[in-house]
Write a protein that holds these residues in place. Sequence first.
Motif, PDB file in Angstrom:
ATOM      1  N   GLY A   1       0.816  -1.212   0.000  1.00 22.04           N
ATOM      2  CA  GLY A   1       0.000   0.000   0.000  1.00 22.04           C
ATOM      3  C   GLY A   1       0.844   1.254   0.000  1.00 22.04           C
ATOM      4  O   GLY A   1       2.025   1.244  -0.342  1.00 22.04           O
ATOM      5  N   ASN A   2       0.226   2.339   0.400  1.00 19.46           N
ATOM      6  CA  ASN A   2       0.901   3.630   0.440  1.00 19.46           C
ATOM      7  C   ASN A   2       1.599   3.842   1.778  1.00 19.46           C
ATOM      8  O   ASN A   2       1.143   3.344   2.802  1.00 19.46           O
ATOM      9  N   ILE A   3       2.654   4.604   1.728  1.00 23.12           N
ATOM     10  CA  ILE A   3       3.332   4.993   2.965  1.00 23.12           C
ATOM     11  C   ILE A   3       2.462   6.066   3.620  1.00 23.12           C
ATOM     12  O   ILE A   3       2.140   7.070   2.980  1.00 23.12           O
ATOM     13  N   PRO A   4       2.075   5.897   4.874  1.00 26.14           N
ATOM     14  CA  PRO A   4       1.202   6.904   5.494  1.00 26.14           C
ATOM     15  C   PRO A   4       1.950   8.220   5.739  1.00 26.14           C
ATOM     16  O   PRO A   4       3.069   8.210   6.282  1.00 26.14           O
ATOM     17  N   PRO A   5       1.347   9.331   5.338  1.00 27.75           N
ATOM     18  CA  PRO A   5       2.005  10.631   5.552  1.00 27.75           C
ATOM     19  C   PRO A   5       2.179  10.962   7.032  1.00 27.75           C
ATOM     20  O   PRO A   5       2.932  11.875   7.375  1.00 27.75           O
ATOM     21  N   GLN A   6       1.530  10.217   7.920  1.00 29.25           N
ATOM     22  CA  GLN A   6       1.692  10.428   9.363  1.00 29.25           C
ATOM     23  C   GLN A   6       3.137  10.219   9.807  1.00 29.25           C
ATOM     24  O   GLN A   6       3.545  10.712  10.845  1.00 29.25           O
TER      25      GLN A   6
END
Length: 163
Positions: free
Chosen positions: A54-59
């Motif tokens: 999936g995507n790397i979380p911007p958090q």
Amino acid sequence: MTLKGEISHSLLDLKQLKHLDLSCNDFGGIQVPKFIGSFQNLRYLNLSYSNFGGNIPPQLGNLSELHVLSLGSFHGPFYDTTSMANMKWLSTLGMLHHLDMSGMDLSKATDWLQVINTLPSLFQLHLSGCELSNLHMYVLSVNLTSLSVLDLSCNDFNTPVSQ
């Protein structure tokens, strides 16, 4: 022995955690948990070779004390390559010394050089095999004077790397 499955929120009880290494595990293609961005004291985060998807979380951009971030090649042969189109969250990591994103699909990240240019303390940058094709030279000036290691191998640049 490798870790598998979900990563428990109970890790958040480790309020003073400074070093988190989940590398070389098999998380079966799950997304990197957003709650990892809550570790305010974290200085080292290694998620490489862990079969995240999936995507790397911007958090992860909340990790303002982070010195080392290794996301390199954390997909396995049976999972899709992780991609990142927007890298702006990285610009909040002003203390970052080491960044490894090798093997991630950054072909849609047109801002990658702009974002890297905002990291004044960066000593090592590993972007091997990231499907980069150009340098997007709309960046007025590149200021990577602290950089001592730059790995751009296995990309397909269609513009000169140095001008």
